[in-house]
Design a protein around this motif. Structure first.
Motif, PDB file in Angstrom:
ATOM      1  N   PRO A 136       5.405  34.000   9.302  1.00 16.45           N
ATOM      2  CA  PRO A 136       5.093  34.734   7.836  1.00 16.45           C
ATOM      3  C   PRO A 136       4.340  36.083   7.907  1.00 16.45           C
ATOM      4  N   TYR A 137       4.477  36.767   6.695  1.00 15.27           N
ATOM      5  CA  TYR A 137       3.795  38.086   6.808  1.00 15.27           C
ATOM      6  C   TYR A 137       2.531  37.750   6.059  1.00 15.27           C
ATOM      7  N   LEU A 138       1.531  37.994   6.852  1.00 11.21           N
ATOM      8  CA  LEU A 138       0.027  37.803   6.304  1.00 11.21           C
ATOM      9  C   LEU A 138      -0.594  38.773   5.697  1.00 11.21           C
ATOM     10  N   ILE A 139      -0.972  38.704   4.370  1.00  8.57           N
ATOM     11  CA  ILE A 139      -1.524  39.736   3.393  1.00  8.57           C
ATOM     12  C   ILE A 139      -3.230  39.111   3.334  1.00  8.57           C
ATOM     13  N   GLY A 140      -4.152  39.958   3.589  1.00  3.26           N
ATOM     14  CA  GLY A 140      -5.416  39.776   3.411  1.00  3.26           C
ATOM     15  C   GLY A 140      -6.036  40.341   2.160  1.00  3.26           C
ATOM     16  N   ILE A 141      -6.732  39.855   1.521  1.00  5.90           N
ATOM     17  CA  ILE A 141      -7.032  40.446   0.147  1.00  5.90           C
ATOM     18  C   ILE A 141      -8.861  40.162   0.065  1.00  5.90           C
ATOM     19  N   ALA A 142      -9.495  41.137   0.432  1.00  5.92           N
ATOM     20  CA  ALA A 142     -10.949  41.042   0.398  1.00  5.92           C
ATOM     21  C   ALA A 142     -11.782  41.815  -0.910  1.00  5.92           C
ATOM     22  N   GLY A 143     -12.812  41.663  -0.979  1.00  3.02           N
ATOM     23  CA  GLY A 143     -13.562  42.324  -2.231  1.00  3.02           C
ATOM     24  C   GLY A 143     -14.732  41.660  -2.627  1.00  3.02           C
ATOM     25  N   GLY A 144     -15.457  42.092  -3.547  1.00  2.00           N
ATOM     26  CA  GLY A 144     -16.634  41.764  -3.855  1.00  2.00           C
ATOM     27  C   GLY A 144     -16.366  40.154  -4.717  1.00  2.00           C
ATOM     28  N   SER A 145     -17.501  39.443  -5.048  1.00  2.00           N
ATOM     29  CA  SER A 145     -17.146  38.363  -5.802  1.00  2.00           C
ATOM     30  C   SER A 145     -16.951  39.044  -7.308  1.00  2.00           C
ATOM     31  N   ALA A 146     -15.854  37.946  -7.796  1.00  3.33           N
ATOM     32  CA  ALA A 146     -15.457  38.456  -8.963  1.00  3.33           C
ATOM     33  C   ALA A 146     -14.859  39.701  -9.368  1.00  3.33           C
ATOM     34  N   SER A 147     -14.266  40.363  -8.164  1.00  2.00           N
ATOM     35  CA  SER A 147     -13.863  41.698  -8.340  1.00  2.00           C
ATOM     36  C   SER A 147     -12.306  41.399  -8.958  1.00  2.00           C
ATOM     37  N   GLY A 148     -11.751  40.402  -8.813  1.00  7.21           N
ATOM     38  CA  GLY A 148     -10.169  40.451  -9.127  1.00  7.21           C
ATOM     39  C   GLY A 148      -9.207  40.032  -8.218  1.00  7.21           C
ATOM     40  N   LYS A 149      -9.810  39.499  -6.949  1.00  3.92           N
ATOM     41  CA  LYS A 149      -9.156  39.097  -5.674  1.00  3.92           C
ATOM     42  C   LYS A 149      -8.101  38.061  -6.317  1.00  3.92           C
ATOM     43  N   THR A 150      -8.319  36.871  -7.011  1.00 10.88           N
ATOM     44  CA  THR A 150      -7.376  35.841  -7.096  1.00 10.88           C
ATOM     45  C   THR A 150      -6.559  36.364  -8.183  1.00 10.88           C
ATOM     46  N   LEU A 203      -4.596  29.529   9.758  1.00 13.26           N
ATOM     47  CA  LEU A 203      -3.762  30.508   9.782  1.00 13.26           C
ATOM     48  C   LEU A 203      -2.731  30.718  11.112  1.00 13.26           C
ATOM     49  N   TRP A 204      -3.413  30.336  12.069  1.00 15.04           N
ATOM     50  CA  TRP A 204      -2.645  30.325  13.190  1.00 15.04           C
ATOM     51  C   TRP A 204      -1.474  29.469  13.255  1.00 15.04           C
ATOM     52  N   LYS A 205      -1.755  28.415  12.596  1.00 18.41           N
ATOM     53  CA  LYS A 205      -0.703  27.194  12.379  1.00 18.41           C
ATOM     54  C   LYS A 205       0.378  27.525  11.568  1.00 18.41           C
ATOM     55  N   LEU A 206       0.100  28.161  10.362  1.00 15.15           N
ATOM     56  CA  LEU A 206       0.962  28.812   9.518  1.00 15.15           C
ATOM     57  C   LEU A 206       1.885  29.977  10.110  1.00 15.15           C
ATOM     58  N   CYS A 225       4.710  28.769  11.956  1.00 11.56           N
ATOM     59  CA  CYS A 225       5.604  27.938  10.825  1.00 11.56           C
ATOM     60  C   CYS A 225       5.107  26.467  10.950  1.00 11.56           C
ATOM     61  N   GLU A 226       4.244  26.257  10.955  1.00 17.52           N
ATOM     62  CA  GLU A 226       3.514  24.624  10.738  1.00 17.52           C
ATOM     63  C   GLU A 226       2.878  24.637   9.471  1.00 17.52           C
ATOM     64  N   GLU A 227       3.162  23.605   8.874  1.00 15.31           N
ATOM     65  CA  GLU A 227       2.360  23.313   7.558  1.00 15.31           C
ATOM     66  C   GLU A 227       1.100  22.855   7.771  1.00 15.31           C
ATOM     67  N   VAL A 228       0.134  23.144   7.074  1.00 17.81           N
ATOM     68  CA  VAL A 228      -1.337  22.846   7.335  1.00 17.81           C
ATOM     69  C   VAL A 228      -1.941  22.254   5.949  1.00 17.81           C
ATOM     70  N   ASN A 229      -2.782  21.270   6.488  1.00 20.67           N
ATOM     71  CA  ASN A 229      -3.498  20.832   5.181  1.00 20.67           C
ATOM     72  C   ASN A 229      -4.974  21.773   4.906  1.00 20.67           C
ATOM     73  N   ALA A 243      -0.290  23.625   2.705  1.00 19.62           N
ATOM     74  CA  ALA A 243       0.247  25.000   2.470  1.00 19.62           C
ATOM     75  C   ALA A 243       1.331  25.017   3.428  1.00 19.62           C
ATOM     76  N   LYS A 244       2.371  25.715   2.851  1.00 20.37           N
ATOM     77  CA  LYS A 244       3.499  25.895   3.688  1.00 20.37           C
ATOM     78  C   LYS A 244       3.848  27.326   4.287  1.00 20.37           C
ATOM     79  N   PRO A 245       4.403  27.234   5.483  1.00 19.10           N
ATOM     80  CA  PRO A 245       4.439  28.572   6.107  1.00 19.10           C
ATOM     81  C   PRO A 245       5.657  29.493   5.513  1.00 19.10           C
ATOM     82  N   THR A 246       5.298  29.861   4.181  1.00 20.19           N
ATOM     83  CA  THR A 246       6.477  30.785   3.576  1.00 20.19           C
ATOM     84  C   THR A 246       6.472  32.156   4.292  1.00 20.19           C
ATOM     85  N   GLN A 247       7.376  32.705   3.564  1.00 24.19           N
ATOM     86  CA  GLN A 247       7.735  34.021   4.126  1.00 24.19           C
ATOM     87  C   GLN A 247       6.554  35.214   3.715  1.00 24.19           C
ATOM     88  N   PHE A 248       5.757  34.996   2.799  1.00 30.37           N
ATOM     89  CA  PHE A 248       4.514  35.603   2.657  1.00 30.37           C
ATOM     90  C   PHE A 248       3.391  34.646   2.579  1.00 30.37           C
TER      91      PHE A 248
END
Ligand code: CTP
Length: 209
Positions: A5-19, A73-76, A79-83, A101-106
């Motif tokens: 999977p291609y892993l994207i990390g999105i950080a920022g302050g609390s309530a900045s709009g990450k979700t 993250l390592w498991k994903l 390509c392993e599913e993770v709880n 959580a499934k090991p999807t393309q992204f």
């Protein structure tokens, strides 16, 4: 699925709009994309910490279990599913259930500490920092925490002054230098959003071919 999977990390302050940004990317990709919040890896509090929860610093890196986050993250990525635990903000603890959580393309890892841990940073392919004005973050946080997280306005402001803002200055803002893209104003920044999606679609097509 056997492509890493291609892993994207999105950080920022609390309530900045990450979700919101994560959910918009997930929708726009039109392929399976798993979103995981770093908040899922909050450590459970001890009984004595729970008695003085207003004095617990949820914005310090020590509040998170980075080893568990790393393993998930390592498991994903292998390509392993993770709880993944589901966090309950009203009780300040993990609930009894998990999300598979499934090991999807992204895969998107979003949260205040998404770019904090060096080992996790090394795994992330695209690092995004959402930068929203702190007045706006505080206004959003007051509304969210009083409406959805069972807090009163005084406790929100106490926590913000004592922990949230100092932690932003000390731990979160310095992570901006590790990011590939800085998104001012978060999900409402249509041009930045379109550029991110274009880039991810190119990645997707190159993986498909
Ligand atoms: N937090 C809390 N009580 C807990 C656990 C976490 O108040 N029991 C707060 C921490 O103070 C931290 C915040 O939750 O600042 C982290 O969540 P946040 O990043 O605000 O949530 P998101 O929905 O990811 O924010 P965004 O609006 O950027 O999507």
């Amino acid at each position: 699925m056997n492509v890493r999977p291609y892993l994207i990390g999105i950080a920022g302050g609390s309530a900045s709009g990450k979700t919101s940004l994560s959910n918009k990317i997930q929708e726009a990709l039109s392929v399976d994309c798993t979103v995981i919040s770093t908040d899922c890896f909050y450590k459970d509090l001890t009984p004595s910490q729970l008695l003085e929860v207003a004095e617990y610093n949820f914005d310090h890196p020590d509040a998170f279990d980075f080893i568990e986050m790393n393993q998930a993250l390592w498991k994903l990525l292998h390509c392993e599913e993770v709880n993944v635990p589901i966090y309950d903000y009203t009780r300040c603890r993990r609930s009894d259930s998990f999300i598979a959580a499934k090991p999807t393309q992204f895969v998107i890892l979003e949260g205040i500490m998404a770019l904090y841990d060096p080992k996790i940073r090394d795994m992330i392919d695209l690092k995004i920092f959402v930068h929203t004005d702190s007045d706006e973050c505080l206004a959003r946080r007051i509304i969210r925490d009083t409406e959805q997280r069972g807090r009163d306005i005084h406790s929100v402001i106490h926590q913000y002054r004592k922990f949230v803002k100092p932690a932003f200055d000390e731990f979160i803002f310095p992570m901006m230098k590790f990011s590939d893209i800085i998104v001012p104003r978060g999900a409402e920044n249509k041009i930045a959003f379109d550029l991110i999606i274009q880039n991810l679609k190119i990645k997707k097509n190159s993986q498909d071919n």
